[in-house]
Design a protein around this motif. Structure first.
Motif, PDB file in Angstrom:
ATOM      1  N   MET A   1     -66.429 -27.508   2.590  1.00  0.00           N
ATOM      2  CA  MET A   1     -64.962 -27.675   2.677  1.00  0.00           C
ATOM      3  C   MET A   1     -64.352 -27.538   4.038  1.00  0.00           C
ATOM      4  O   MET A   1     -64.781 -26.434   4.664  1.00  0.00           O
ATOM      5  N   THR A   2     -63.506 -28.438   4.231  1.00  0.00           N
ATOM      6  CA  THR A   2     -62.961 -28.096   5.716  1.00  0.00           C
ATOM      7  C   THR A   2     -61.703 -27.233   5.881  1.00  0.00           C
ATOM      8  O   THR A   2     -61.429 -26.456   4.585  1.00  0.00           O
ATOM      9  N   GLU A   3     -61.368 -26.840   7.164  1.00  0.00           N
ATOM     10  CA  GLU A   3     -60.321 -25.668   6.931  1.00  0.00           C
ATOM     11  C   GLU A   3     -59.162 -26.288   6.535  1.00  0.00           C
ATOM     12  O   GLU A   3     -58.527 -25.400   5.863  1.00  0.00           O
ATOM     13  N   GLU A   4     -58.808 -27.579   6.634  1.00  0.00           N
ATOM     14  CA  GLU A   4     -57.459 -28.057   5.877  1.00  0.00           C
ATOM     15  C   GLU A   4     -57.752 -28.200   4.382  1.00  0.00           C
ATOM     16  O   GLU A   4     -56.752 -27.654   3.975  1.00  0.00           O
ATOM     17  N   GLU A   5     -58.795 -28.189   3.920  1.00  0.00           N
ATOM     18  CA  GLU A   5     -58.897 -28.151   2.284  1.00  0.00           C
ATOM     19  C   GLU A   5     -58.897 -26.770   1.634  1.00  0.00           C
ATOM     20  O   GLU A   5     -58.105 -26.465   0.816  1.00  0.00           O
ATOM     21  N   ALA A   6     -59.618 -25.723   2.641  1.00  0.00           N
ATOM     22  CA  ALA A   6     -59.319 -24.557   2.509  1.00  0.00           C
ATOM     23  C   ALA A   6     -57.848 -23.966   2.342  1.00  0.00           C
ATOM     24  O   ALA A   6     -57.522 -23.337   1.447  1.00  0.00           O
ATOM     25  N   TRP A   7     -57.164 -24.464   3.461  1.00  0.00           N
ATOM     26  CA  TRP A   7     -55.582 -23.960   3.450  1.00  0.00           C
ATOM     27  C   TRP A   7     -54.624 -24.567   2.151  1.00  0.00           C
ATOM     28  O   TRP A   7     -54.221 -23.816   1.576  1.00  0.00           O
ATOM     29  N   LEU A   8     -55.266 -25.963   1.915  1.00  0.00           N
ATOM     30  CA  LEU A   8     -54.500 -26.604   0.624  1.00  0.00           C
ATOM     31  C   LEU A   8     -54.981 -25.808  -0.469  1.00  0.00           C
ATOM     32  O   LEU A   8     -53.992 -25.662  -1.338  1.00  0.00           O
ATOM     33  N   LEU A   9     -56.131 -25.467  -0.803  1.00  0.00           N
ATOM     34  CA  LEU A   9     -56.489 -24.621  -2.020  1.00  0.00           C
ATOM     35  C   LEU A   9     -55.734 -23.147  -1.991  1.00  0.00           C
ATOM     36  O   LEU A   9     -55.468 -22.736  -3.015  1.00  0.00           O
ATOM     37  N   GLN A  10     -55.818 -22.951  -0.714  1.00  0.00           N
ATOM     38  CA  GLN A  10     -54.955 -21.563  -0.546  1.00  0.00           C
ATOM     39  C   GLN A  10     -53.428 -21.594  -1.200  1.00  0.00           C
ATOM     40  O   GLN A  10     -53.062 -20.699  -2.033  1.00  0.00           O
ATOM     41  N   MET A  11     -52.802 -22.726  -0.718  1.00  0.00           N
ATOM     42  CA  MET A  11     -51.686 -22.909  -1.137  1.00  0.00           C
ATOM     43  C   MET A  11     -51.419 -23.177  -2.704  1.00  0.00           C
ATOM     44  O   MET A  11     -50.495 -22.702  -3.344  1.00  0.00           O
ATOM     45  N   GLU A  12     -52.374 -23.877  -3.174  1.00  0.00           N
ATOM     46  CA  GLU A  12     -52.480 -24.220  -4.647  1.00  0.00           C
ATOM     47  C   GLU A  12     -52.764 -22.907  -5.475  1.00  0.00           C
ATOM     48  O   GLU A  12     -51.968 -22.626  -6.465  1.00  0.00           O
ATOM     49  N   CYS A  13     -53.671 -21.885  -4.930  1.00  0.00           N
ATOM     50  CA  CYS A  13     -53.814 -20.669  -5.718  1.00  0.00           C
ATOM     51  C   CYS A  13     -52.626 -19.782  -5.733  1.00  0.00           C
ATOM     52  O   CYS A  13     -52.016 -19.273  -6.689  1.00  0.00           O
ATOM     53  N   THR A  14     -51.724 -19.713  -4.468  1.00  0.00           N
ATOM     54  CA  THR A  14     -50.507 -19.143  -4.140  1.00  0.00           C
ATOM     55  C   THR A  14     -49.488 -19.589  -5.243  1.00  0.00           C
ATOM     56  O   THR A  14     -49.000 -18.867  -5.880  1.00  0.00           O
ATOM     57  N   ARG A  15     -49.520 -20.743  -5.421  1.00  0.00           N
ATOM     58  CA  ARG A  15     -48.492 -21.460  -6.245  1.00  0.00           C
ATOM     59  C   ARG A  15     -48.664 -20.962  -7.540  1.00  0.00           C
ATOM     60  O   ARG A  15     -47.763 -20.913  -8.525  1.00  0.00           O
ATOM     61  N   PHE A  16     -50.040 -20.998  -8.046  1.00  0.00           N
ATOM     62  CA  PHE A  16     -50.583 -20.885  -9.433  1.00  0.00           C
ATOM     63  C   PHE A  16     -49.966 -19.367  -9.914  1.00  0.00           C
ATOM     64  O   PHE A  16     -49.509 -19.325 -10.756  1.00  0.00           O
ATOM     65  N   PHE A  17     -50.241 -18.607  -8.990  1.00  0.00           N
ATOM     66  CA  PHE A  17     -49.756 -17.210  -9.313  1.00  0.00           C
ATOM     67  C   PHE A  17     -48.111 -16.814  -8.924  1.00  0.00           C
ATOM     68  O   PHE A  17     -47.556 -16.060  -9.919  1.00  0.00           O
ATOM     69  N   HIS A  40     -65.768 -23.079  -3.974  1.00  0.00           N
ATOM     70  CA  HIS A  40     -64.907 -23.124  -3.114  1.00  0.00           C
ATOM     71  C   HIS A  40     -63.699 -22.011  -3.053  1.00  0.00           C
ATOM     72  O   HIS A  40     -62.916 -21.785  -2.224  1.00  0.00           O
ATOM     73  N   LEU A  41     -63.348 -21.646  -4.501  1.00  0.00           N
ATOM     74  CA  LEU A  41     -62.419 -20.530  -4.557  1.00  0.00           C
ATOM     75  C   LEU A  41     -62.605 -19.346  -4.136  1.00  0.00           C
ATOM     76  O   LEU A  41     -61.875 -18.739  -3.718  1.00  0.00           O
ATOM     77  N   SER A  42     -63.849 -18.905  -4.132  1.00  0.00           N
ATOM     78  CA  SER A  42     -64.272 -17.293  -3.786  1.00  0.00           C
ATOM     79  C   SER A  42     -63.663 -17.041  -2.363  1.00  0.00           C
ATOM     80  O   SER A  42     -62.893 -15.995  -2.178  1.00  0.00           O
ATOM     81  N   PRO A  43     -63.885 -17.808  -1.097  1.00  0.00           N
ATOM     82  CA  PRO A  43     -63.453 -17.576  -0.055  1.00  0.00           C
ATOM     83  C   PRO A  43     -61.835 -17.404  -0.038  1.00  0.00           C
ATOM     84  O   PRO A  43     -61.352 -16.682   0.725  1.00  0.00           O
ATOM     85  N   VAL A  44     -61.235 -18.243  -0.537  1.00  0.00           N
ATOM     86  CA  VAL A  44     -59.917 -18.571  -0.789  1.00  0.00           C
ATOM     87  C   VAL A  44     -59.393 -17.211  -1.376  1.00  0.00           C
ATOM     88  O   VAL A  44     -58.332 -16.712  -0.649  1.00  0.00           O
ATOM     89  N   LEU A  45     -59.837 -16.909  -2.301  1.00  0.00           N
ATOM     90  CA  LEU A  45     -59.428 -15.691  -3.140  1.00  0.00           C
ATOM     91  C   LEU A  45     -59.520 -14.367  -2.115  1.00  0.00           C
ATOM     92  O   LEU A  45     -58.654 -13.596  -2.289  1.00  0.00           O
TER      93      LEU A  45
END
Length: 83
Positions: A1-17, A40-45
């Motif tokens: 997973m690229t840094e950009e993909e991780a950042w987008l997933l972080q935003m997606e998780c934040t929006r979910f919550f 992929h979620l574990s480091p983002v969480l």
């Protein structure tokens, strides 16, 4: 997973919550809701916990994540520079 993909997933998780502020989910539950892989979620969480956006309760695969509502006070000063 690229840094950009991780950042987008972080935003997606934040929006979910933000959209579900009373949710309490495991990484597996979040993965099902977002259609993402747990690995992929574990480091983002972990990053969201470090940033105090989420709280992690418990340890291991059954850890529960929940949203921490931001605490805004009425003394926010916003300045605009318009040239």
């Amino acid at each position: 997973m690229t840094e950009e993909e991780a950042w987008l997933l972080q935003m997606e998780c934040t929006r979910f919550f933000q959209n579900n502020p009373y949710s309490m989910e495991t990484a597996e539950g979040i993965s099902l809701r977002l259609g993402r892989k747990v690995e992929h979620l574990s480091p983002v969480l972990g990053r969201l916990v470090m940033l105090s956006i989420l709280e992690k309760v418990g340890n291991g695969s059954r850890s529960i994540y929940r949203y921490i509502e931001p605490n805004f006070n009425g003394d926010m000063d916003v300045q605009w520079n318009i040239n």
